[in-house]
Design an enzyme around this catalytic site. Structure first.
Site, PDB file in Angstrom:
ATOM      1  N   SER A   1      71.300 -19.209   6.933  1.00  0.00           N
ATOM      2  CA  SER A   1      70.665 -18.184   7.762  1.00  0.00           C
ATOM      3  C   SER A   1      71.711 -17.228   8.327  1.00  0.00           C
ATOM      4  O   SER A   1      72.855 -17.608   8.575  1.00  0.00           O
ATOM      5  CB  SER A   1      69.904 -18.861   8.897  1.00  0.00           C
ATOM      6  OG  SER A   1      68.998 -17.978   9.490  1.00  0.00           O
TER       7      SER A   1
ATOM      8  N   GLU B   1      69.936 -10.832   6.333  1.00  0.00           N
ATOM      9  CA  GLU B   1      68.611 -11.453   6.314  1.00  0.00           C
ATOM     10  C   GLU B   1      67.796 -10.960   7.515  1.00  0.00           C
ATOM     11  O   GLU B   1      66.657 -10.530   7.368  1.00  0.00           O
ATOM     12  CB  GLU B   1      68.764 -12.974   6.375  1.00  0.00           C
ATOM     13  CG  GLU B   1      67.455 -13.729   6.448  1.00  0.00           C
ATOM     14  CD  GLU B   1      67.653 -15.210   6.721  1.00  0.00           C
ATOM     15  OE1 GLU B   1      66.694 -15.966   6.494  1.00  0.00           O
ATOM     16  OE2 GLU B   1      68.741 -15.620   7.178  1.00  0.00           O
ATOM     17  N   HIS B   2      68.386 -11.039   8.694  1.00  0.00           N
ATOM     18  CA  HIS B   2      67.764 -10.546   9.926  1.00  0.00           C
ATOM     19  C   HIS B   2      68.619  -9.432  10.508  1.00  0.00           C
ATOM     20  O   HIS B   2      69.830  -9.597  10.659  1.00  0.00           O
ATOM     21  CB  HIS B   2      67.656 -11.656  10.981  1.00  0.00           C
ATOM     22  CG  HIS B   2      66.952 -12.885  10.520  1.00  0.00           C
ATOM     23  ND1 HIS B   2      67.635 -14.015  10.082  1.00  0.00           N
ATOM     24  CD2 HIS B   2      65.628 -13.179  10.418  1.00  0.00           C
ATOM     25  CE1 HIS B   2      66.755 -14.946   9.747  1.00  0.00           C
ATOM     26  NE2 HIS B   2      65.535 -14.462   9.933  1.00  0.00           N
TER      27      HIS B   2
ATOM     28  N   HIS C   1      71.216 -22.883  13.223  1.00  0.00           N
ATOM     29  CA  HIS C   1      70.569 -23.301  11.979  1.00  0.00           C
ATOM     30  C   HIS C   1      71.447 -24.256  11.175  1.00  0.00           C
ATOM     31  O   HIS C   1      70.949 -25.166  10.522  1.00  0.00           O
ATOM     32  CB  HIS C   1      70.231 -22.084  11.115  1.00  0.00           C
ATOM     33  CG  HIS C   1      68.946 -21.426  11.488  1.00  0.00           C
ATOM     34  ND1 HIS C   1      67.721 -21.960  11.187  1.00  0.00           N
ATOM     35  CD2 HIS C   1      68.678 -20.266  12.142  1.00  0.00           C
ATOM     36  CE1 HIS C   1      66.757 -21.170  11.630  1.00  0.00           C
ATOM     37  NE2 HIS C   1      67.312 -20.135  12.219  1.00  0.00           N
TER      38      HIS C   1
ATOM     39  N   GLU D   1      61.255   5.123 -34.363  1.00  0.00           N
ATOM     40  CA  GLU D   1      61.761   3.768 -34.129  1.00  0.00           C
ATOM     41  C   GLU D   1      61.626   2.884 -35.370  1.00  0.00           C
ATOM     42  O   GLU D   1      61.927   1.693 -35.313  1.00  0.00           O
ATOM     43  CB  GLU D   1      61.013   3.135 -32.948  1.00  0.00           C
ATOM     44  CG  GLU D   1      61.304   3.861 -31.627  1.00  0.00           C
ATOM     45  CD  GLU D   1      60.686   3.161 -30.429  1.00  0.00           C
ATOM     46  OE1 GLU D   1      59.993   2.134 -30.614  1.00  0.00           O
ATOM     47  OE2 GLU D   1      60.911   3.632 -29.298  1.00  0.00           O
TER      48      GLU D   1
ATOM     49  N   TYR E   1      57.704 -26.273  -1.108  1.00  0.00           N
ATOM     50  CA  TYR E   1      58.675 -27.281  -0.675  1.00  0.00           C
ATOM     51  C   TYR E   1      59.015 -27.062   0.792  1.00  0.00           C
ATOM     52  O   TYR E   1      59.435 -25.970   1.186  1.00  0.00           O
ATOM     53  CB  TYR E   1      59.956 -27.225  -1.514  1.00  0.00           C
ATOM     54  CG  TYR E   1      60.923 -28.315  -1.103  1.00  0.00           C
ATOM     55  CD1 TYR E   1      60.732 -29.617  -1.544  1.00  0.00           C
ATOM     56  CD2 TYR E   1      61.991 -28.053  -0.245  1.00  0.00           C
ATOM     57  CE1 TYR E   1      61.579 -30.637  -1.144  1.00  0.00           C
ATOM     58  CE2 TYR E   1      62.842 -29.068   0.157  1.00  0.00           C
ATOM     59  CZ  TYR E   1      62.633 -30.358  -0.288  1.00  0.00           C
ATOM     60  OH  TYR E   1      63.470 -31.368   0.122  1.00  0.00           O
TER      61      TYR E   1
ATOM     62  N   ASN F   1      68.306 -27.597   1.084  1.00  0.00           N
ATOM     63  CA  ASN F   1      69.766 -27.725   1.135  1.00  0.00           C
ATOM     64  C   ASN F   1      70.388 -27.297  -0.193  1.00  0.00           C
ATOM     65  O   ASN F   1      69.715 -26.757  -1.074  1.00  0.00           O
ATOM     66  CB  ASN F   1      70.158 -29.160   1.508  1.00  0.00           C
ATOM     67  CG  ASN F   1      69.680 -30.184   0.479  1.00  0.00           C
ATOM     68  OD1 ASN F   1      69.362 -29.847  -0.668  1.00  0.00           O
ATOM     69  ND2 ASN F   1      69.620 -31.436   0.879  1.00  0.00           N
TER      70      ASN F   1
ATOM     71  N   HIS G   1      53.380  -0.290 -36.618  1.00  0.00           N
ATOM     72  CA  HIS G   1      52.782   0.399 -35.478  1.00  0.00           C
ATOM     73  C   HIS G   1      52.051   1.661 -35.967  1.00  0.00           C
ATOM     74  O   HIS G   1      50.913   1.933 -35.572  1.00  0.00           O
ATOM     75  CB  HIS G   1      53.863   0.808 -34.460  1.00  0.00           C
ATOM     76  CG  HIS G   1      54.378  -0.321 -33.626  1.00  0.00           C
ATOM     77  ND1 HIS G   1      54.974  -1.431 -34.175  1.00  0.00           N
ATOM     78  CD2 HIS G   1      54.402  -0.497 -32.272  1.00  0.00           C
ATOM     79  CE1 HIS G   1      55.343  -2.246 -33.203  1.00  0.00           C
ATOM     80  NE2 HIS G   1      54.999  -1.705 -32.033  1.00  0.00           N
TER      81      HIS G   1
ATOM     82  N   ASP H   1      60.298 -15.634  13.358  1.00  0.00           N
ATOM     83  CA  ASP H   1      60.368 -16.970  12.764  1.00  0.00           C
ATOM     84  C   ASP H   1      59.051 -17.721  12.921  1.00  0.00           C
ATOM     85  O   ASP H   1      58.720 -18.575  12.097  1.00  0.00           O
ATOM     86  CB  ASP H   1      61.474 -17.794  13.427  1.00  0.00           C
ATOM     87  CG  ASP H   1      62.867 -17.376  12.977  1.00  0.00           C
ATOM     88  OD1 ASP H   1      62.977 -16.708  11.930  1.00  0.00           O
ATOM     89  OD2 ASP H   1      63.841 -17.723  13.672  1.00  0.00           O
TER      90      ASP H   1
END
Length: 435
Positions: A238, A327-328, A263, A415, A131, A212, A420, A361
């Site tokens: 951002s 983030e940065h 941003h 168990e 997207y 958005n 098993h 970027d």
């Protein structure tokens, strides 16, 4: 009007005040958004392409003749993109490709003990949807950041959705990445279409890309609804945190501060430094540089979420950064390489005076799809592994089975999994026949 950013003395803050200082702006805590998105998802699931045409007319004010972009329009896109932009896209593509090709996972193939063999095999996710947001400018770089890793690992079916009208630059970037299934649909309806599939848009197994609040909410809801679909991450506004020492360049710091805030109105920039003088100089430079920027209205709104913090020591700056998990993260300090050891939480790090976030970027080769909103505490930025899955493989020979059988039987009995236990005993009986 002059911008005023208060300088915060970290030492003087209470624990409650510190939490409030590092608090992110709340963007989509809105029940109305949730309901709108839920309705869009339901309509797209039930009505398919018709819902997409209707929503495009309502939200984008465009009456589409076709949801899918024609192959001819994609092929001819380079005729409409100037040579300088084509060259820049090529530089970015090559660097991103080089870096991401080196991310291939180490193959595990070992004999755990005699006769017991284990390995991992890696397979691409077969069908992925990318997207690319619309808005005021074409996010060409995001096309590259998503499409290149998908192509490197060999995803069989790759589609791309973006709101109409899709710019020639986005079509060109898609073309040189080998993406030809492009659909001019955006918003929550695009996410729903890729999740459920329509007559025109094929269903995918994983959805990538920012957007958005409606796109983010759609990804959240879709991820909860479907077991055979996942998402890359939930993108928030951002953000940047800058750690700077006494010798840092105030002009450059101010430029990084402003570049992040343009941003959007919820973007956040934080400077943390032990130097009060530097803090003052940065504020002065922000005011000078802001006057010449085209997006100063957006920046002025986001300034209320920005912070300038003065600490007692440089080490305290890293403690604050790890709490915030940006983030940065820019480290504009002497010996920045040596200071990396103090970083625990960050999406992407930019070392030294010359490493602008803008470089990452666009062209350094690292991925700019990064964890936001503090999720860097547990999450990483996008890599080729996000487009792949790891499958474990094991094989036992006869002696290997004999050697581990008693341990398997013992644990399965603890168990109370007698089926098993039986599956091992049946093999031991079969071994007697082989002998």
């Amino acid at each position: 009007m002059e911008v005023y950013i208060p300088i915060i003395y970290w030492k003087s803050c209470s624990e409650k005040e510190k939490r409030e200082i590092l608090f992110r702006p709340v963007v989509n805590d809105n029940s109305q958004i949730k309901e709108v998105v839920k309705e869009i998802i339901t309509n797209v699931k039930n009505s398919g392409d018709k819902a997409l045409y209707d929503y495009t007319k309502t939200f984008d004010k465009i009456r589409l003749e076709s949801i899918q972009v024609s192959y001819g329009e994609i092929v001819d896109s380079d005729s409409f993109v100037n040579e300088e932009i084509q060259k820049s896209i090529s530089v970015a593509k090559n660097n991103i490709k080089i870096f991401h090709e080196k991310q291939t996972h180490n193959v595990v193939n070992i004999e755990i003990q005699p006769g017991v063999f284990c390995r991992q095999i890696i397979r691409p996710i077969q069908s992925v949807g990318l997207y690319i947001p619309g808005g005021c400018a074409p996010l060409v770089s995001t096309v590259l950041m998503l499409a290149i890793p998908a192509k490197i690992v060999g995803c069989k079916n790759i589609i791309l959705c973006s709101p109409p009208p899709i710019t020639k630059e986005i079509l060109y970037a898609s073309k040189i990445c080998g993406i030809h299934n492009i659909f001019q649909v955006g918003g929550a309806q695009a996410i729903a279409a890729m999740a459920f599939g329509t007559k025109t848009i094929p269903k995918v197994n994983k959805i990538f890309g920012p957007g958005n609040v409606y796109v983010t909410e759609a990804k959240l809801q879709i991820n909860a609804l479907l077991n055979d679909l996942s998402i890359d991450m939930l993108a928030g506004p951002s953000e940047i945190l800058i750690i700077a020492d006494f010798k840092a360049n105030a002009c450059i710091i101010a430029s990084d501060f402003l570049s992040q805030m343009e941003h959007g109105i919820y973007s956040q920039a934080i400077l943390v430094t032990p130097s009060y003088d530097l803090a003052c100089n940065v504020i002065f430079e922000i005011n000078i540089q802001l006057k010449n920027l085209s997006r100063k209205k957006v920046i002025n709104k986001s300034l209320k979420y920005s912070r300038i913090i003065v600490t007692k020591t440089l080490l305290e700056c890293f403690e604050i950064s790890n709490l915030y998990a940006p983030e940065h993260l820019i480290i504009q300090c002497e010996n920045s390489n040596r200071l990396l050891v103090y970083v625990i939480n960050a999406g992407s790090i930019f070392l030294g005076r010359w490493s602008a976030v803008a470089s990452g970027d666009y062209v350094t080769g690292t991925n700019h799809v990064l964890p936001t909103y503090g999720s860097a505490i547990v999450n990483s930025g996008l890599t080729v592994m996000d487009f792949q899955k790891i499958i474990s493989v094991q094989k036992l020979d006869q002696q290997g089975l004999i050697d581990v059988s008693s341990s398997i039987i013992s644990l399965s009995e603890v168990e109370r999994m007698d089926a098993h236990t039986n599956s091992i005993k049946q093999r031991l009986i079969a071994l007697q026949d082989v002998k």
